[in-house]
Design a protein around this motif. Structure first.
Motif, PDB file in Angstrom:
ATOM      1  N   ILE A 174      -3.753   9.845  11.238  1.00 24.46           N
ATOM      2  CA  ILE A 174      -3.302   8.711  12.048  1.00 24.46           C
ATOM      3  C   ILE A 174      -4.377   8.311  13.057  1.00 24.46           C
ATOM      4  O   ILE A 174      -4.452   7.143  13.473  1.00 24.46           O
ATOM      5  CB  ILE A 174      -1.970   9.047  12.766  1.00 24.46           C
ATOM      6  N   GLN A 175      -5.243   9.244  13.448  1.00 30.76           N
ATOM      7  CA  GLN A 175      -6.291   8.934  14.417  1.00 30.76           C
ATOM      8  C   GLN A 175      -7.571   8.402  13.772  1.00 30.76           C
ATOM      9  O   GLN A 175      -8.243   7.542  14.342  1.00 30.76           O
ATOM     10  CB  GLN A 175      -6.625  10.184  15.245  1.00 30.76           C
ATOM     11  N   HIS A 176      -7.909   8.920  12.584  1.00 29.83           N
ATOM     12  CA  HIS A 176      -9.223   8.620  12.016  1.00 29.83           C
ATOM     13  C   HIS A 176      -9.184   7.750  10.757  1.00 29.83           C
ATOM     14  O   HIS A 176     -10.121   6.990  10.518  1.00 29.83           O
ATOM     15  CB  HIS A 176      -9.964   9.922  11.700  1.00 29.83           C
ATOM     16  N   ALA A 177      -8.164   7.889   9.949  1.00 20.16           N
ATOM     17  CA  ALA A 177      -8.080   7.108   8.696  1.00 20.16           C
ATOM     18  C   ALA A 177      -6.614   6.830   8.409  1.00 20.16           C
ATOM     19  O   ALA A 177      -6.008   7.438   7.523  1.00 20.16           O
ATOM     20  CB  ALA A 177      -8.732   7.858   7.539  1.00 20.16           C
ATOM     21  N   ASN A 178      -6.054   5.911   9.169  1.00 16.73           N
ATOM     22  CA  ASN A 178      -4.617   5.647   9.112  1.00 16.73           C
ATOM     23  C   ASN A 178      -4.263   4.912   7.816  1.00 16.73           C
ATOM     24  O   ASN A 178      -4.395   3.694   7.718  1.00 16.73           O
ATOM     25  CB  ASN A 178      -4.189   4.822  10.323  1.00 16.73           C
ATOM     26  N   MET A 179      -3.811   5.675   6.828  1.00 19.42           N
ATOM     27  CA  MET A 179      -3.480   5.088   5.528  1.00 19.42           C
ATOM     28  C   MET A 179      -2.194   4.276   5.583  1.00 19.42           C
ATOM     29  O   MET A 179      -1.974   3.400   4.742  1.00 19.42           O
ATOM     30  CB  MET A 179      -3.360   6.188   4.477  1.00 19.42           C
ATOM     31  N   ALA A 180      -1.327   4.575   6.554  1.00 17.03           N
ATOM     32  CA  ALA A 180      -0.084   3.807   6.682  1.00 17.03           C
ATOM     33  C   ALA A 180      -0.387   2.378   7.145  1.00 17.03           C
ATOM     34  O   ALA A 180       0.076   1.403   6.532  1.00 17.03           O
ATOM     35  CB  ALA A 180       0.857   4.509   7.651  1.00 17.03           C
ATOM     36  N   THR A 181      -1.146   2.248   8.213  1.00 16.11           N
ATOM     37  CA  THR A 181      -1.517   0.916   8.695  1.00 16.11           C
ATOM     38  C   THR A 181      -2.336   0.172   7.652  1.00 16.11           C
ATOM     39  O   THR A 181      -2.145  -1.033   7.417  1.00 16.11           O
ATOM     40  CB  THR A 181      -2.311   1.037  10.004  1.00 16.11           C
ATOM     41  N   TYR A 182      -3.260   0.891   7.028  1.00 12.15           N
ATOM     42  CA  TYR A 182      -4.075   0.303   5.960  1.00 12.15           C
ATOM     43  C   TYR A 182      -3.189  -0.187   4.813  1.00 12.15           C
ATOM     44  O   TYR A 182      -3.403  -1.284   4.270  1.00 12.15           O
ATOM     45  CB  TYR A 182      -5.060   1.361   5.484  1.00 12.15           C
ATOM     46  N   GLY A 183      -2.190   0.604   4.442  1.00 11.03           N
ATOM     47  CA  GLY A 183      -1.296   0.213   3.359  1.00 11.03           C
ATOM     48  C   GLY A 183      -0.483  -1.017   3.704  1.00 11.03           C
ATOM     49  O   GLY A 183      -0.283  -1.904   2.867  1.00 11.03           O
ATOM     50  N   LEU A 184       0.004  -1.080   4.944  1.00 11.84           N
ATOM     51  CA  LEU A 184       0.823  -2.220   5.354  1.00 11.84           C
ATOM     52  C   LEU A 184      -0.011  -3.485   5.528  1.00 11.84           C
ATOM     53  O   LEU A 184       0.389  -4.568   5.088  1.00 11.84           O
ATOM     54  CB  LEU A 184       1.542  -1.885   6.663  1.00 11.84           C
ATOM     55  N   ASP A 185      -1.191  -3.362   6.160  1.00  9.30           N
ATOM     56  CA  ASP A 185      -1.992  -4.537   6.486  1.00  9.30           C
ATOM     57  C   ASP A 185      -2.843  -5.029   5.318  1.00  9.30           C
ATOM     58  O   ASP A 185      -3.020  -6.241   5.147  1.00  9.30           O
ATOM     59  CB  ASP A 185      -2.918  -4.225   7.669  1.00  9.30           C
ATOM     60  N   ILE A 186      -3.371  -4.104   4.531  1.00 11.55           N
ATOM     61  CA  ILE A 186      -4.348  -4.455   3.496  1.00 11.55           C
ATOM     62  C   ILE A 186      -3.728  -4.467   2.106  1.00 11.55           C
ATOM     63  O   ILE A 186      -3.866  -5.445   1.354  1.00 11.55           O
ATOM     64  CB  ILE A 186      -5.553  -3.492   3.532  1.00 11.55           C
ATOM     65  N   ARG A 187      -3.039  -3.412   1.759  1.00 13.05           N
ATOM     66  CA  ARG A 187      -2.489  -3.290   0.410  1.00 13.05           C
ATOM     67  C   ARG A 187      -1.165  -4.035   0.236  1.00 13.05           C
ATOM     68  O   ARG A 187      -0.710  -4.224  -0.891  1.00 13.05           O
ATOM     69  CB  ARG A 187      -2.286  -1.814   0.052  1.00 13.05           C
ATOM     70  N   GLY A 188      -0.546  -4.432   1.349  1.00 14.44           N
ATOM     71  CA  GLY A 188       0.715  -5.157   1.265  1.00 14.44           C
ATOM     72  C   GLY A 188       1.878  -4.297   0.835  1.00 14.44           C
ATOM     73  O   GLY A 188       2.821  -4.787   0.190  1.00 14.44           O
ATOM     74  N   GLU A 189       1.852  -3.010   1.201  1.00 17.21           N
ATOM     75  CA  GLU A 189       2.927  -2.106   0.803  1.00 17.21           C
ATOM     76  C   GLU A 189       4.146  -2.300   1.683  1.00 17.21           C
ATOM     77  O   GLU A 189       4.055  -2.779   2.826  1.00 17.21           O
ATOM     78  CB  GLU A 189       2.433  -0.653   0.870  1.00 17.21           C
ATOM     79  N   ASP A 190       5.304  -1.921   1.167  1.00 13.67           N
ATOM     80  CA  ASP A 190       6.538  -1.993   1.940  1.00 13.67           C
ATOM     81  C   ASP A 190       6.584  -0.857   2.952  1.00 13.67           C
ATOM     82  O   ASP A 190       5.985   0.206   2.735  1.00 13.67           O
ATOM     83  CB  ASP A 190       7.750  -1.905   1.010  1.00 13.67           C
ATOM     84  N   PRO A 191       7.310  -1.026   4.044  1.00 15.13           N
ATOM     85  CA  PRO A 191       7.380   0.036   5.062  1.00 15.13           C
ATOM     86  C   PRO A 191       7.906   1.365   4.531  1.00 15.13           C
ATOM     87  O   PRO A 191       7.519   2.423   5.040  1.00 15.13           O
ATOM     88  CB  PRO A 191       8.336  -0.555   6.111  1.00 15.13           C
ATOM     89  N   ASP A 192       8.774   1.320   3.501  1.00 12.76           N
ATOM     90  CA  ASP A 192       9.293   2.577   2.979  1.00 12.76           C
ATOM     91  C   ASP A 192       8.289   3.306   2.078  1.00 12.76           C
ATOM     92  O   ASP A 192       8.573   4.412   1.610  1.00 12.76           O
ATOM     93  CB  ASP A 192      10.601   2.351   2.211  1.00 12.76           C
ATOM     94  N   GLU A 193       7.124   2.698   1.857  1.00 15.91           N
ATOM     95  CA  GLU A 193       6.086   3.343   1.054  1.00 15.91           C
ATOM     96  C   GLU A 193       5.089   4.116   1.895  1.00 15.91           C
ATOM     97  O   GLU A 193       4.188   4.755   1.354  1.00 15.91           O
ATOM     98  CB  GLU A 193       5.329   2.293   0.215  1.00 15.91           C
ATOM     99  N   VAL A 194       5.238   4.075   3.211  1.00 16.25           N
ATOM    100  CA  VAL A 194       4.309   4.772   4.098  1.00 16.25           C
ATOM    101  C   VAL A 194       5.103   5.559   5.138  1.00 16.25           C
ATOM    102  O   VAL A 194       6.289   5.327   5.355  1.00 16.25           O
ATOM    103  CB  VAL A 194       3.349   3.789   4.800  1.00 16.25           C
TER     104      VAL A 194
END
Length: 467
Positions: A174-194
């Protein structure tokens, strides 16, 4: 969303790379795929890269693969000049049908984003297979060398994945490579996917039964435990059953096995298990086959976390009214109503909401594309298996490994549409391509150039103990 200027630069760079490097672009393609899902979140979180730049880099592997595919079609037409193998033709029919079905869904008002995503995953097997077969037919020595290098690279990435599984603190991602934010902002994933509170994708959430080992599942540089699990499956089978045993073989197998275990990806475990059983059966190693078959039984009886792990999937199973949620219930729902639902005749469209059988690759094909897609896919798998069996002499081991992986696909497609994934399956599709290219088929008069190319193909796949 990718900005046009960045996307144009990515396209131009990929075009230049293919022009100058030709098939050696496979190095770029594979490395890009294997590290992208951790490198891009790091760039987005820690380096402050813009959304447009990161989104454009995200599709770089698809752009490179598409350009390489077009180049391979040109090379096949100009240099190889012979018909495509039958499995490729069937896969082409499958891809064409699904593409037309997506077009109809788009015309009927389905979400363009979801239609594009379905088109992407449906086209991947054909693109991979064409590139791999063309590489094997036109550059057999390079194809064989690249296979070895890819295998050793995956061993190294498995070791890196183990370190990334054991060492980072819980708040590292969450501090260095936040895949959740990346997934929501870039990949267009749904909130339940992160999992936003931990900065990871939902698939990377730690298994409760193994929480004492680490808070997450191993995902390594692949960014996803499912991708890592299947990416490590093919090198495990190659080292175990195809390559010559050397001093480091046991080390490689232990590293790959540890990496596979740490993903807690049951589908990848089953894929490797089924493939290993098949190879032992074909080699008539019945004692080893029986010993391997007893391993999961003994493990479930003696390791409590594994027993809890298995119980989780079956404790809510209903044989009379399956809900289609979870692997076990989805298998029951598939065979109870998947083939009797009138909506599955032509498919129900590309919207994710139409899925009733949520954890099934066969359900994915039936509910989105209809019976024709399901039967074409099954025809492709059976045709590929038979095509490879024509050239399996018992001394050439990689085609036997490919046959085993086809059997594995039959099984794991009951759980999800894994073979249509990009990152975890490019090693598997590459091996399929090499095996199909080396298959012995009835030959008529092809001409001296093709005969010479055929003699070169004889050395493409190593005999047992030759690598």
């Amino acid at each position: 969303m990718a900005e046009p200027i960045y996307l144009s630069l990515v396209f131009i760079i990929c075009l230049i790379a293919v022009y100058f490097l030709r098939l050696k672009c496979l190095y770029i393609l594979f490395i890009d795929a294997f590290v992208q899902n951790t490198a891009l979140p790091y760039m987005y979180t820690s380096l402050g890269a813009s959304r447009g730049l990161v989104a454009s880099l995200l599709v770089s592997k698809e752009v490179l693969l598409a350009i390489l595919f077009v180049w391979c079609l040109y090379v096949w037409q100009s240099d190889v000049q012979r018909p495509w193998p039958k499995p490729v033709v069937i896969l082409f029919l499958f891809t064409c049908y699904c593409t037309v079905r997506i077009g109809f869904a788009l015309a009927l008002g389905d979400d363009p984003t979801q239609c594009f995503r379905k088109l992407r995953v449906i086209c991947l097997p054909l693109l991979f297979l064409v590139v791999a077969i063309t590489t094997a037919c036109t550059e057999p020595e390079f194809a064989r060398r690249f296979l070895k290098q890819m295998t050793y690279l995956l061993v190294v990435l498995a070791f890196v994945g183990i370190l990334m599984f054991l060492l980072p603190a819980r708040d590292f991602w969450i501090q260095h490579a936040n895949m959740a934010t990346y997934g929501l902002d870039i990949r267009g994933e749904d909130p339940d996917e992160v999992v936003e509170g931990e900065g990871i994708r939902n698939t990377a959430r730690g298994r409760d039964e193994f929480a004492f080992l680490a808070p997450f599942r191993a995902f390594g540089t692949f960014g996803d435990p499912l991708a890592m699990g299947f990416a490590l499956s093919s090198p495990f089978l190659l080292f175990g059953f195809a390559y010559k045993w050397k001093w480091f073989t046991w080390v490689a197998l232990v590293v790959l096995a540890a990496g596979l275990f740490a993903t807690f990806d049951r589908s990848a475990w089953i894929f490797v298990f089924v493939g290993s059983l098949f190879i032992m059966f074909r080699r008539r190693k019945y004692k080893w086959l029986l010993a391997l078959a007893l391993v999961p039984i003994v493990a479930l009886l003696t390791v409590p976390p594994l027993a809890e792990f298995a119980k989780y999937e079956t404790e809510d199973l209903s044989w009379s009214h399956p809900q289609g949620q979870g692997h076990a219930e989805s298998i029951v729902a598939l065979y109870q109503r998947g083939f009797t639902d009138p909506g599955n005749i032509l498919g129900k469209g590309m919207k994710d909401e139409v899925r009733v059988i949520t954890e099934s690759g066969y359900g994915f094909l039936l509910e989105h594309f209809g019976f024709a897609a399901f039967f074409l896919w099954m025809w492709f798998l059976i045709s590929t298996y038979r095509y490879l069996k024509l050239r399996d002499s018992g001394h050439w081991q990689i085609p036997l490994v490919s046959e085993a992986m086809i059997v594995g696909i039959f099984v794991v497609m009951h759980f999800s549409h894994y073979p249509f994934s990009f990152i975890g399956w490019i090693p598997i599709w590459y091996i399929f391509g090499l095996s199909v290219a080396a298959a012995k088929v009835p030959v008529t008069a092809y001409g001296q150039a093709v005969q010479s190319r055929g003699r070169g193909m004889k050395n493409l796949l190593p005999e047992s103990g030759a690598v």
